[in-house]
Design an enzyme around this catalytic site. Structure first.
Site, PDB file in Angstrom:
ATOM      1  N   GLY A   1       0.845  -1.182   0.000  1.00 60.73           N
ATOM      2  CA  GLY A   1       0.000   0.000   0.000  1.00 60.73           C
ATOM      3  C   GLY A   1       0.879   1.228   0.000  1.00 60.73           C
ATOM      4  O   GLY A   1       2.085   1.137  -0.190  1.00 60.73           O
ATOM      5  N   GLY A   2       0.254   2.377   0.247  1.00 64.29           N
ATOM      6  CA  GLY A   2       1.009   3.618   0.240  1.00 64.29           C
ATOM      7  C   GLY A   2       2.071   3.653   1.321  1.00 64.29           C
ATOM      8  O   GLY A   2       3.115   4.266   1.157  1.00 64.29           O
ATOM      9  N   MET A   3       1.816   2.983   2.438  1.00 63.84           N
ATOM     10  CA  MET A   3       2.741   3.088   3.556  1.00 63.84           C
ATOM     11  C   MET A   3       3.837   2.028   3.551  1.00 63.84           C
ATOM     12  O   MET A   3       4.904   2.238   4.108  1.00 63.84           O
ATOM     13  CB  MET A   3       1.992   2.979   4.894  1.00 63.84           C
ATOM     14  CG  MET A   3       1.102   4.154   5.238  1.00 63.84           C
ATOM     15  SD  MET A   3       1.968   5.722   5.338  1.00 63.84           S
ATOM     16  CE  MET A   3       3.094   5.388   6.681  1.00 63.84           C
TER      17      MET A   3
ATOM     18  N   VAL B   1       3.685  -5.619   2.943  1.00 65.25           N
ATOM     19  CA  VAL B   1       3.366  -6.574   3.989  1.00 65.25           C
ATOM     20  C   VAL B   1       3.747  -7.988   3.562  1.00 65.25           C
ATOM     21  O   VAL B   1       3.458  -8.405   2.431  1.00 65.25           O
ATOM     22  CB  VAL B   1       1.861  -6.535   4.328  1.00 65.25           C
ATOM     23  CG1 VAL B   1       1.544  -7.506   5.448  1.00 65.25           C
ATOM     24  CG2 VAL B   1       1.443  -5.122   4.721  1.00 65.25           C
TER      25      VAL B   1
ATOM     26  N   LYS C   1       4.957  -5.761   8.421  1.00 62.50           N
ATOM     27  CA  LYS C   1       4.807  -4.606   7.533  1.00 62.50           C
ATOM     28  C   LYS C   1       6.097  -3.800   7.526  1.00 62.50           C
ATOM     29  O   LYS C   1       6.531  -3.311   8.558  1.00 62.50           O
ATOM     30  CB  LYS C   1       3.647  -3.750   8.007  1.00 62.50           C
ATOM     31  CG  LYS C   1       3.403  -2.524   7.165  1.00 62.50           C
ATOM     32  CD  LYS C   1       2.094  -1.885   7.526  1.00 62.50           C
ATOM     33  CE  LYS C   1       1.484  -1.229   6.302  1.00 62.50           C
ATOM     34  NZ  LYS C   1       0.057  -1.154   6.366  1.00 62.50           N
TER      35      LYS C   1
ATOM     36  N   ASP D   1      -5.459   9.246   9.120  1.00 63.16           N
ATOM     37  CA  ASP D   1      -5.563   8.745   7.750  1.00 63.16           C
ATOM     38  C   ASP D   1      -6.592   7.607   7.677  1.00 63.16           C
ATOM     39  O   ASP D   1      -6.359   6.592   7.029  1.00 63.16           O
ATOM     40  CB  ASP D   1      -4.188   8.262   7.271  1.00 63.16           C
ATOM     41  CG  ASP D   1      -4.143   8.027   5.763  1.00 63.16           C
ATOM     42  OD1 ASP D   1      -4.967   8.635   5.042  1.00 63.16           O
ATOM     43  OD2 ASP D   1      -3.300   7.249   5.306  1.00 63.16           O
TER      44      ASP D   1
END
Lengths: 342, 191
Positions: free
Chosen positions: A93-95, A98, A113, A208
């Site tokens: 994902g954006g962050m 995983v 993650k 967020d």
């Protein structure tokens, strides 16, 4: 730049990257005198090369991570980091990215993650982030994703060990089904509110909250993901523009870069609930700027306008969460929770 | 799928043997294969925040090519060609979608790109396409290496085989191409 000139650039670049620092300095100094234009080009390229993963992080994560996610975007599969034996990647994902992993010390499966390079932090910011992330991890609430521990890989990348859940994100559900049954939407919102209440009471804001951060488990329970992580993004070292964030769930005070409290999360929950009920976002626009404009000045239609079976009381609740002046929203997640339970 | 695997496999082998007609005949087959896969995928699990270009391209390979009957070179050629097709599909739709958002009338026709491409990624895809076109005027192979990577998920080995250079050369050229791309996307292009 033309093809012939580029050829010269290429030759010089290939020589220079093989040199050690002092050798390189000398070569560059000579180049600066002999061919200043070529020198400028080479210097820019070497600078970009040194941090290329950071510069290309947004495009890499948009086009590469998702594609190779079932394989191994960070090249970690099969490796052991600390007491985690890493298996395949579960997604990106954006962050971060995983992986599924075995915690060999605890004898359980976990989701590991890894934060993307551009979300990694320097010394004091990292310490602050870890302190807060640890504190959030301590909360241990049935509607918050369980965080087991934090660590750092050999190459300095932050990672967290999370509970491995069987389910899908709300974003996936909405993508497939468009919207959610009214009763389910209320139940999901109620569980999100309960998780927010626990975190807010302890002094933490999510910042967020969005469908991609809401995990729907196969047993019907809901877990909020990535609590507190948005802070790492906002404070990360990278100065390159990262265009991956979504503005649609941001509160007016976040867009204005004002001070943030739990009521920003309540706004985001209002947007999520609106979307679950109607299948559309309350504030729409063609680009980030126009969406932000709508958030700051547009008046959303009540959800019942798009879905007649939404009761008036739920219309009022959603519109209250979407008040631009946060003093007119529910003052706390707890009060919202009481209303949703009623 | 309409196209039968043996046909694609055969064309790949003819292409590797030097028959350039075979490549021309392959293009529409790969287009159809990728479009079909993308359409079917969207009916099932939708895309999350990223484009599963690598997966689509590799799935197309598994569907269209009889893997037991091809060499590394054939496989690399297929993936390289598919990355080009993927790039065209994505960029066309991204631009159509961006134009539609800016008030033009053009609508994506084949598959709805806005499902495949998150709003924030549309411009990234268009910017990347522009940058690749500029790099192609300086060094076509370096542009191809980036295209292989971003639109087809080729490994360096595959990319080297498809462009006919050694692994070491591909690696060196990709490194330079990535530094160049970083400057382009930062808005500090080389003059």
């Amino acid at each position: 730049m033309n093809a012939q000139r580029w050829e010269e650039v290429q030759v010089a670049f290939n020589e220079l990257i093989e040199m050690d620092a002092s050798e390189r300095e000398g070569r560059l100094a000579r180049l600066a005198i002999g061919d200043p234009e070529l020198h400028r080009a080479i210097e820019s390229l070497l600078e970009a090369d040194a941090e290329v993963d950071v510069h290309l992080a947004s495009i890499d994560s948009a086009l590469l991570l998702g594609g190779s996610c079932r394989s191994d975007p960070l090249g970690l599969a099969g490796r052991t980091i600390a007491h985690f034996h890493i298996h395949e990647s579960l997604g990106a994902g954006g962050m971060g990215v995983v992986y599924r992993a075995d915690d060999t010390r605890q004898g359980r499966a976990v989701a590991l993650k890894f934060l993307l390079p551009h979300h990694n932090l320097d010394g004091s910011a990292r310490a602050r982030f870890l302190r807060e992330a640890h504190a959030i991890a301590m909360l241990d609430h049935p509607n918050l994703c369980t965080v087991y521990e934090f660590g750092t890989s050999d190459d300095g990348r932050l990672f967290m060990a999370l509970a491995l859940y069987d389910g899908e994100t709300l974003r996936t559900r909405l993508g497939r089904e468009g919207r959610v049954a009214v009763r389910d939407a209320i139940d999901i919102a109620r569980q999100i509110a309960a998780g927010l209440d626990a975190a807010h009471t302890a002094g933490f804001v999510h910042r967020d909250l969005k469908p991609a951060n809401v995990m729907l488990l196969s047993d019907g329970s809901v877990r909020i993901l990535d609590f507190g992580l948005a802070k790492a993004r906002d404070h990360s070292l990278s100065t390159t523009s990262v265009r991956l964030g979504t503005v649609s769930y941001m509160s007016p005070e976040q867009i204005r870069a004002g001070d943030i409290d739990g009521r920003a999360d309540l706004w985001a929950l209002g947007v999520v609930l609106y979307e679950m009920l109607t299948g559309r976002k309350p504030f729409r626009g063609d680009e980030r700027v126009s969406i932000a404009d709508e958030i700051l000045s547009g008046e959303p239609e009540p959800p019942s306008r798009y879905r007649p079976d939404v009761p008036a009381v739920l219309d009022r609740l959603v519109l209250r969460l979407l008040q631009k002046d946060r003093t007119r929203r529910h003052p706390t997640a707890e009060e919202l929770l009481r209303e949703l339970e009623g | 799928m309409d196209s039968s695997p043996p046909e694609v496999t055969l064309l790949l082998r003819r292409w590797s043997a030097g028959d350039s007609d075979a490549r021309t005949q392959l293009i529409p087959l790969v287009y159809d294969g990728l479009r079909e896969l993308a359409r079917r995928r969207l009916g099932g699990a939708p895309f999350e925040s990223s484009l599963d270009t690598t997966e689509l391209v590799h799935e197309a390979y598994l569907k269209l090519v009889d893997a037991h009957r091809v060499e590394l070179r054939d496989r690399a050629n297929f993936l390289a060609l598919a990355s080009e097709v993927m790039r065209n599909l994505l960029v066309d739709r991204a631009r159509a979608r961006l134009a539609a958002k800016r008030g033009g009338g053009a609508r994506p026709v084949d598959f709805e790109v806005h499902e495949l491409v998150s709003d924030e990624t549309l411009e990234t895809v268009a910017d990347l396409d522009d940058a690749l076109a500029r790099l192609a005027t300086l060094n076509p192979r370096q542009s191809q290496l980036l295209q292989h990577r971003y639109f087809g998920g080729l490994t360096l080995d595959e990319s080297a085989a498809a462009t006919g250079v050694s692994l070491a050369t591909a690696k060196r050229e990709l490194r330079l191409a990535r530094a160049w791309l970083a400057l382009e996307l930062k808005g500090e292009p080389l003059l």
